[in-house]
Write a protein that holds these residues in place. Structure first.
Motif, PDB file in Angstrom:
ATOM      1  N   ILE A 100      38.730  58.249 101.214  1.00 21.87           N
ATOM      2  CA  ILE A 100      39.713  57.252 101.629  1.00 21.87           C
ATOM      3  C   ILE A 100      41.036  57.463 100.903  1.00 21.87           C
ATOM      4  CG2 ILE A 100      40.141  54.788 101.916  1.00 21.87           C
ATOM      5  CD1 ILE A 100      37.707  55.877 103.438  1.00 21.87           C
ATOM      6  N   ALA A 101      40.958  57.842  99.627  1.00 23.58           N
ATOM      7  CA  ALA A 101      42.175  57.963  98.816  1.00 23.58           C
ATOM      8  C   ALA A 101      43.010  59.178  99.184  1.00 23.58           C
ATOM      9  CB  ALA A 101      41.800  58.020  97.334  1.00 23.58           C
ATOM     10  N   ASP A 102      42.373  60.264  99.630  1.00 24.61           N
ATOM     11  CA  ASP A 102      43.095  61.502  99.925  1.00 24.61           C
ATOM     12  C   ASP A 102      44.203  61.256 100.954  1.00 24.61           C
ATOM     13  OD1 ASP A 102      41.774  63.113  98.181  1.00 24.61           O
ATOM     14  OD2 ASP A 102      40.421  63.995  99.649  1.00 24.61           O
ATOM     15  N   GLY A 103      45.376  61.755 100.643  1.00 17.25           N
ATOM     16  CA  GLY A 103      46.494  61.651 101.568  1.00 17.25           C
ATOM     17  C   GLY A 103      47.248  60.344 101.501  1.00 17.25           C
ATOM     18  N   ARG A 104      46.780  59.398 100.701  1.00 19.69           N
ATOM     19  CA  ARG A 104      47.486  58.121 100.569  1.00 19.69           C
ATOM     20  C   ARG A 104      48.425  58.180  99.364  1.00 19.69           C
ATOM     21  NH1 ARG A 104      45.662  54.346 103.930  1.00 19.69           N
ATOM     22  NH2 ARG A 104      43.687  54.795 104.981  1.00 19.69           N
ATOM     23  N   ARG A 105      49.618  57.656  99.551  1.00 22.82           N
ATOM     24  CA  ARG A 105      50.634  57.730  98.514  1.00 22.82           C
ATOM     25  C   ARG A 105      50.160  57.099  97.211  1.00 22.82           C
ATOM     26  NH1 ARG A 105      56.036  54.554  99.738  1.00 22.82           N
ATOM     27  NH2 ARG A 105      54.516  52.864  99.483  1.00 22.82           N
ATOM     28  N   ASN A 106      49.478  55.969  97.314  1.00 20.12           N
ATOM     29  CA  ASN A 106      49.005  55.255  96.126  1.00 20.12           C
ATOM     30  C   ASN A 106      47.498  55.364  95.966  1.00 20.12           C
ATOM     31  OD1 ASN A 106      51.635  54.296  95.494  1.00 20.12           O
ATOM     32  ND2 ASN A 106      51.400  52.681  97.037  1.00 20.12           N
TER      33      ASN A 106
END
Length: 230
Positions: A100-106
């Motif tokens: 889920i975290a991959d590719g998210r700015r934060n």
């Protein structure tokens, strides 16, 4: 924040929700209660776009989202945690979160914040999700949703089938999320005491229709139990 205006929703030829209208408040918790088969999960599936209403309109912040796909609704700030403590069982806790975290700015900061809400997960990062207890998988499912930094979190029976000690932790987390501002929660729940205490407003469904609604709080619990007994 989220409005259902006269929606009909069903599966095949069967209609489950009939001309249903309700609104999830902006900020805090809105609870939806009812017996099994009342249409609660169907309502959330329609909210996130997995089911398309046959009639009526769904609005988010006043904008019509009835025709939007699930990923478009997520991009607008919605997140959905379905029933059943869902995760990728063959991946570790860390890998489930990283997906889920991959590719998210934060993504990194949001993951750290989610783990802060569920500290028990920190010691389970290398364990496969399929080997976690039901309560641990539910914490993981909610943590994954929170990494998307939603403005509206849809929770379907988050305390179902979970040991009491973990239920209390999940309940406290939901209350803290709703109480800190910036996030609204639409909660489907059969644990009446918790749901009504947490909610600013509640709705009771029966056979796909709203049969009772009102302001939440401890004083509302007897009215909700009476409505559910009918």
């Amino acid at each position: 924040m989220l409005e259902f205006d006269g929606i009909d929703v069903g599966y095949g030829r069967s209609v489950v929700l009939h001309d249903l209208s309700l609104a999830a408040r902006d900020g805090g918790v809105t609870a939806v209660l009812g017996h099994n088969g009342a249409g609660k999960s169907t309502l959330l599936r329609a909210a996130i776009g997995l089911l398309k209403p046959r009639a009526g309109t769904i609005r988010l912040d006043g904008a019509d989202i009835t025709g939007l796909a699930p990923h478009q609704r997520v991009a607008r700030g919605m997140a959905y945690v379905p029933q059943g403590q869902q995760s990728f069982p063959h991946l570790t806790t860390a890998e489930n979160l990283q997906l889920i975290a991959d590719g998210r700015r934060n993504g990194k900061a949001a993951t750290a914040e989610a783990l802060g809400l569920f500290p028990a997960l920190a010691g389970l990062m290398n364990r496969r999700a399929g080997l976690l207890s039901g309560g641990q998988r539910q914490q993981l499912a909610i943590a994954r949703a929170l990494i998307t930094e939603p403005r509206l979190l849809l929770l379907d029976e988050p305390t179902e089938g979970i040991q009491p000690s973990v239920v209390a932790e999940i309940e406290q987390t939901i209350l803290s999320l709703a109480g800190r501002g910036g996030m609204s929660v639409l909660l489907v729940e059969q644990h009446v005491g918790f749901a009504v205490r947490a909610a600013g407003r509640y709705y009771v469904l029966e056979a796909g229709r709203v049969t009772s609604s009102g302001q939440g709080g401890e004083d509302a619990e007897s009215a909700v139990r009476e409505a559910l007994a009918v």
